[in-house]
Design a protein around this motif. Structure first.
Motif, PDB file in Angstrom:
ATOM      1  N   ASP A   1       1.113  -3.982  -6.091  1.00  0.00           N
ATOM      2  CA  ASP A   1      -0.085  -2.373  -5.601  1.00  0.00           C
ATOM      3  C   ASP A   1      -0.887  -3.068  -5.219  1.00  0.00           C
ATOM      4  N   ALA A   2      -1.051  -3.812  -6.355  1.00  0.00           N
ATOM      5  CA  ALA A   2      -2.603  -4.661  -5.477  1.00  0.00           C
ATOM      6  C   ALA A   2      -2.373  -5.281  -3.868  1.00  0.00           C
ATOM      7  N   MET A   3      -1.496  -5.703  -3.239  1.00  0.00           N
ATOM      8  CA  MET A   3      -1.381  -6.095  -2.579  1.00  0.00           C
ATOM      9  C   MET A   3      -0.753  -4.787  -1.383  1.00  0.00           C
ATOM     10  N   ALA A   4       0.381  -3.334  -2.076  1.00  0.00           N
ATOM     11  CA  ALA A   4      -0.242  -2.894  -1.026  1.00  0.00           C
ATOM     12  C   ALA A   4      -1.218  -1.922  -0.366  1.00  0.00           C
ATOM     13  N   SER A   5      -1.786  -1.820  -1.603  1.00  0.00           N
ATOM     14  CA  SER A   5      -3.011  -0.873  -0.898  1.00  0.00           C
ATOM     15  C   SER A   5      -4.315  -2.128  -0.273  1.00  0.00           C
ATOM     16  N   LEU A   6      -4.618  -3.230  -0.707  1.00  0.00           N
ATOM     17  CA  LEU A   6      -4.776  -3.895   0.658  1.00  0.00           C
ATOM     18  C   LEU A   6      -4.859  -3.572   2.028  1.00  0.00           C
ATOM     19  N   LEU A   7      -3.312  -3.691   2.105  1.00  0.00           N
ATOM     20  CA  LEU A   7      -3.103  -3.501   2.914  1.00  0.00           C
ATOM     21  C   LEU A   7      -3.118  -1.749   4.544  1.00  0.00           C
ATOM     22  N   VAL A   8      -2.965  -0.883   2.852  1.00  0.00           N
ATOM     23  CA  VAL A   8      -3.308  -0.225   3.975  1.00  0.00           C
ATOM     24  C   VAL A   8      -4.461   0.065   4.005  1.00  0.00           C
ATOM     25  N   ARG A   9      -5.624  -0.507   2.881  1.00  0.00           N
ATOM     26  CA  ARG A   9      -6.968   0.071   3.176  1.00  0.00           C
ATOM     27  C   ARG A   9      -7.407  -0.803   4.844  1.00  0.00           C
ATOM     28  N   LEU A  10      -6.753  -2.262   5.239  1.00  0.00           N
ATOM     29  CA  LEU A  10      -7.405  -2.835   6.055  1.00  0.00           C
ATOM     30  C   LEU A  10      -6.896  -1.723   7.480  1.00  0.00           C
ATOM     31  N   HIS A  11      -5.491  -1.719   7.195  1.00  0.00           N
ATOM     32  CA  HIS A  11      -4.861  -1.432   7.821  1.00  0.00           C
ATOM     33  C   HIS A  11      -5.332   0.602   8.950  1.00  0.00           C
ATOM     34  N   LEU A  12      -6.298   0.891   7.510  1.00  0.00           N
ATOM     35  CA  LEU A  12      -6.896   2.609   8.143  1.00  0.00           C
ATOM     36  C   LEU A  12      -7.802   1.558   9.178  1.00  0.00           C
ATOM     37  N   ALA A  13      -8.726   0.643   8.298  1.00  0.00           N
ATOM     38  CA  ALA A  13     -10.017   0.483   9.362  1.00  0.00           C
ATOM     39  C   ALA A  13      -9.550  -0.029  10.673  1.00  0.00           C
ATOM     40  N   GLY A  14      -8.618  -0.492  11.114  1.00  0.00           N
ATOM     41  CA  GLY A  14      -8.339  -1.044  11.739  1.00  0.00           C
ATOM     42  C   GLY A  14      -7.965  -2.807  12.097  1.00  0.00           C
TER      43      GLY A  14
END
Length: 454
Positions: free
Chosen positions: A141-154
């Motif tokens: 979950d931590a990895m998935a959440s990190l990638l979502v946050r990073l991708h949302l920010a470009g």
């Protein structure tokens, strides 16, 4: 006069000047020649990495070609500006290394300096240290959440892997941080092509990292070498879809706008804008929310109390403030503002508890320690079949910590089938009707002690 070998140095304010380090030598030759070297638990790196201490602060030094070091420094500064979870870039050094003496003619290297992420763990530590078993699946979950946050920010990572990620415990969960940004890019908005390519790289790298680890230790059945990467991707896709989905809104359903914002806030995301556009379905509009970051609860806690906390820590502390608000409202027979409850909570609960926990802090974030005390209180209350109160929980927690032989290594304080549970994150909103889906049953989780480093 600058140290031998040093050709250029760029250091941010508030940090040492690092001029006492042997810049005329490659990092691989610093052992025995630099008194500031320290050993910390670390992951794998394709480049030479060392750690130095200045007082209580530890810094990581990574040797790279000068152009690559400058590029990574700039990307990490960009991540910091966008308030994304990543290590903090402190400085950049150019030095000619390889020859001792005044006339240095060696090869020029770049050294990136970052601040060591206190309390963090590389993924290998989660698998090779006893007492950390319960965190292993939370890694997904931590990895998935990190990638979502990073991708949302470009942010395009370009080399997402377990080795390029650090994990910090967050009130029983894990918070993931990006460490390596050599191949990364920052964009105003990330294209779907870049985003999907990043996920492909992640899957391949995760399989490779776990395969290497499986050759050293036995992996739990739930973390299959070839299924873990796709599992992270599925969790990522569910969260990405939930955040980015559009809802049809009828004229009489304006309340659904507020429901949607609250649902995203419950997931920890801040909503910057709401777009309402004609949907082509008569009078209906389509609602699209613009998510800014996953720091909603952290920002709310900070505005109410001034405390800095991780995402889940902030959620649990806000829950306790809300509970105190309800208690005070009942006692006073009138509604009170949340800010009043936050002030009372800070003065009557958090600050006195923090003072009592100072002897066992060991550099651990106080918000994390307080959350551990809350978890311990829930365990004691479950065992006693009544609320034992905060003070007895503090006393018992401190007594357990005193009996630990090595507080620098994370071990379980309490185990067994009756271990306490924490509430799980609010489930996603059903795309069909906007209602919450049933939450999964909480998993039992014993209290653990803080780590002394990553």
């Amino acid at each position: 006069m600058p140290p031998i070998g040093l050709t250029a140095i760029q250091i941010r304010q508030g940090h040492p000047d690092f001029l006492d380090l042997p810049w005329n030598l490659p990092l691989a030759e610093w052992e025995g020649k630099c008194k500031r070297l320290v050993q910390v638990p670390r992951g794998l790196s394709r480049h030479e990495v060392l750690f130095v201490s200045y007082g209580k602060v530890i810094y990581a030094l990574k040797e790279l070609p000068p152009r690559v070091a400058k590029r990574e420094y700039d990307v990490l500064r960009g991540l910091e500006d966008r308030e994304l979870p990543a290590v903090v870039a402190v400085g950049l050094v150019r030095a000619r290394t390889g020859v001792e003496g005044a006339d240095v003619e060696g090869e020029e290297s770049g050294i990136l300096i970052t601040r060591f992420l206190e309390g963090s763990l590389p993924y290998r530590t989660l698998f090779m240290n006893q007492g950390l078993e319960r965190y292993r699946e939370r890694l997904l979950d931590a990895m998935a959440s990190l990638l979502v946050r990073l991708h949302l920010a470009g942010f395009y990572w370009g080399d997402c892997s377990l080795s390029n990620t650090l994990f910090r415990r967050d009130a029983g969960e894990l918070q993931a941080y990006a460490v390596d940004a050599e191949t990364s890019e920052l964009h105003e908005k990330l294209s779907d092509g870049k985003r999907l390519h990043d996920l492909d790289i992640m899957e391949e790298n995760v399989a490779g990292g776990l395969a290497d680890l499986a050759a050293m230790v036995a992996l739990p059945p739930s973390l299959d070498v070839f299924e873990t990467g796709p599992n992270i991707r599925k969790r990522y896709e569910r969260l990405w879809e939930e955040i980015n989905k559009e809802l049809p809104i009828a004229p009489q359903e304006s309340y659904r706008i507020h429901e949607r914002i609250r649902a995203l806030n419950d997931l920890g995301f801040s909503v910057g804008e709401v777009d309402l556009v004609a949907s082509g379905e008569g009078d209906h509009l389509r609602m699209r929310t613009i998510v800014t970051d996953r720091s909603y609860h952290r920002h709310q806690l900070h505005s109410l109390t001034g405390l800095e906390a991780e995402d889940r820590q902030a959620t649990l502390l806000l829950n306790e403030i809300q509970e105190l608000k309800a208690t005070l409202t009942k006692e006073l027979n009138r509604s009170i503002p949340l800010s009043t409850a936050a002030f009372r909570w800070l003065e009557d609960r958090f600050n006195p508890t923090a003072q009592k926990l100072q002897p066992v802090r060991d550099g651990t974030d106080m918000s994390e320690l307080y959350c551990q005390v809350l978890e311990h209180k829930w365990f004691l209350s479950e065992r006693a079949k009544k609320d034992v109160g905060l003070q007895p929980a503090i006393d018992d927690y401190l007594e357990l910590r005193k009996r630990q032989k090595d507080p620098s290594i994370a071990v379980l304080l309490i185990g067994g089938p009756s271990s306490p549970t924490l509430p799980r994150p609010v489930p996603p909103i059903s795309a069909a009707d906007g209602k919450q889906e049933p939450a999964p049953a909480p998993e039992p989780r014993p209290v653990d002690s803080p780590s002394g480093g990553r």
